[in-house]
Design a protein around this motif. Structure first.
Motif, PDB file in Angstrom:
ATOM      1  N   SER A 146       6.394 -20.837  26.515  1.00 43.65           N
ATOM      2  CA  SER A 146       5.089 -20.382  27.160  1.00 43.65           C
ATOM      3  C   SER A 146       5.174 -19.393  28.306  1.00 43.65           C
ATOM      4  O   SER A 146       4.539 -18.564  28.499  1.00 43.65           O
ATOM      5  N   GLU A 147       6.234 -19.726  29.263  1.00 43.62           N
ATOM      6  CA  GLU A 147       6.542 -18.783  30.529  1.00 43.62           C
ATOM      7  C   GLU A 147       6.685 -17.286  29.885  1.00 43.62           C
ATOM      8  O   GLU A 147       6.042 -16.530  30.388  1.00 43.62           O
ATOM      9  N   GLY A 159      13.927 -26.065  28.276  1.00 40.49           N
ATOM     10  CA  GLY A 159      13.482 -24.994  28.210  1.00 40.49           C
ATOM     11  C   GLY A 159      14.603 -23.864  27.569  1.00 40.49           C
ATOM     12  O   GLY A 159      15.338 -24.606  26.747  1.00 40.49           O
ATOM     13  N   THR A 163      17.606 -23.825  22.956  1.00 39.46           N
ATOM     14  CA  THR A 163      16.537 -24.534  23.720  1.00 39.46           C
ATOM     15  C   THR A 163      17.067 -25.854  23.865  1.00 39.46           C
ATOM     16  O   THR A 163      17.751 -26.344  23.029  1.00 39.46           O
ATOM     17  N   THR A 197      10.598 -21.680  29.962  1.00 42.73           N
ATOM     18  CA  THR A 197       9.870 -22.151  28.934  1.00 42.73           C
ATOM     19  C   THR A 197       9.245 -21.118  27.757  1.00 42.73           C
ATOM     20  O   THR A 197       9.397 -20.129  28.493  1.00 42.73           O
ATOM     21  N   GLN A 228      16.561 -20.172  33.550  1.00 40.32           N
ATOM     22  CA  GLN A 228      16.050 -20.717  32.184  1.00 40.32           C
ATOM     23  C   GLN A 228      14.515 -20.269  32.289  1.00 40.32           C
ATOM     24  O   GLN A 228      14.224 -20.053  33.385  1.00 40.32           O
ATOM     25  N   THR A 278      15.062 -29.689  24.848  1.00 39.24           N
ATOM     26  CA  THR A 278      13.818 -30.344  25.013  1.00 39.24           C
ATOM     27  C   THR A 278      13.894 -31.429  25.885  1.00 39.24           C
ATOM     28  O   THR A 278      15.008 -31.608  26.872  1.00 39.24           O
ATOM     29  N   ASN A 337      13.478 -31.328  31.884  1.00 40.27           N
ATOM     30  CA  ASN A 337      13.841 -30.029  32.278  1.00 40.27           C
ATOM     31  C   ASN A 337      14.263 -29.393  31.261  1.00 40.27           C
ATOM     32  O   ASN A 337      15.224 -28.574  31.473  1.00 40.27           O
TER      33      ASN A 337
END
Length: 298
Positions: free
Chosen positions: A22-23, A58, A51, A20, A18, A53, A56
């Motif tokens: 932003s990652e 992502g 996705t 995020t 998994q 929320t 944990n």
């Protein structure tokens, strides 16, 4: 560009489990908004991506997602299985296990229609061990000490930094940096009498391709063979290098290195090879044949 990034996102999630938004945005150097658009594109293409929320949360792929129709075509999957199936250099059981896993993952049965074995007759155990040692040294950037039978005669000890194993012209070669010569060299595996993987590590470097460091200059060599030697000629030469004569003789012409190897190679044909050009090579070959006669006459 977007299509390439979409595939990379899938591979990244398969590897990491998994990530995020932003990652992913930082990894692929795009905005978070672009990542969410990519997620929508992947979902629309049938990729089970979602996705979540929360603490944990992502971006995930469904747990049972495999690289099936979404990534590889049927032909591409068959090609991958055939490539794994064909390589039989070390008889590594891991190859067989990997093949079984991919067959199951692709929902395909892999027909056992092709086998390639690069080991020499009667030398499989030794060749396999040497191949595995060199493969490990390359992967882990470990120096290797070898005793090498060079073409100039004699056996020398070398410490090399292996870079790549290469199969070319029916032979295995090691491309490596030689610490003795302080330069890149190509070593023939069959001439390595023994080898030892050392604890010395070295920084990974790429072999300076393209490069041809085989010793000797290449010149056009033309030979005549009787028709009875057709089996050997077609083993050694490409069809484009061969001309069949009306009387059955075979003319073969190719670029070859003019060094000690060439004379030995031509002598391996016995009396069945006649040098047509260059003319001076006929004299060299005849002198070597005389020396052989003198050493072995009764």
């Amino acid at each position: 560009m977007q299509e390439s990034r979409l595939f990379k996102i899938v591979y990244y999630l398969l590897d990491k489990g998994q990530a995020t938004a932003s990652e992913l945005a930082e990894t692929f150097e795009v905005s978070v908004r672009t990542i969410y658009r990519d997620i929508d594109s992947l979902s629309g293409a049938g990729i089970p991506i979602y996705t979540e929320t929360g603490r944990n949360g992502g971006i995930h792929l469904m747990d049972d997602f495999v690289l099936d129709k979404a990534v590889f075509s049927e032909q591409e999957k068959q090609d991958i299985l055939a490539a794994l199936q064909s390589i039989n250099i070390t008889q590594n059981k891991n190859n067989s296990q990997t093949l079984q896993k991919l067959s199951a993952m692709f929902h395909l049965h892999s027909e056992n229609w092709l086998e390639v074995d690069f080991s020499r007759w009667g030398s499989r155990e030794f060749d396999n061990k040497r191949f595995e040692l060199l493969k490990s040294a390359i992967i882990h950037c470990k120096s290797v000490k070898i005793h090498y039978a060079g073409s100039s005669g004699g056996i020398s000890e070398r410490i090399v930094q292996p870079c790549k194993l290469s199969y070319k012209g029916k032979e295995w070669y090691l491309k490596a940096f030689c610490t003795k010569k302080q330069d890149w060299r190509i070593f023939k595996l069959n001439r390595m009498l023994d080898l030892e993987v050392l604890d010395q590590c070295f920084p990974r470097r790429n072999f300076p391709e393209p490069i041809d460091r085989f010793e000797g200059e290449y010149h056009q060599i033309t030979l005549r063979f009787p028709k009875e030697m057709a089996y050997r000629v077609y083993d050694e030469f490409d069809e484009t290098q061969i001309q069949q004569q009306e009387n059955g003789d075979i003319i073969a012409s190719a670029q070859m290195p003019e060094d000690g190897w060439l004379v030995g190679y031509l002598l391996s044909f016995g009396a069945q090879a006649e040098v047509l050009s260059p003319a001076y090579l006929k004299h060299v070959l005849a002198e070597q044949a005389k020396l052989i006669y003198e050493k072995n006459k009764i």
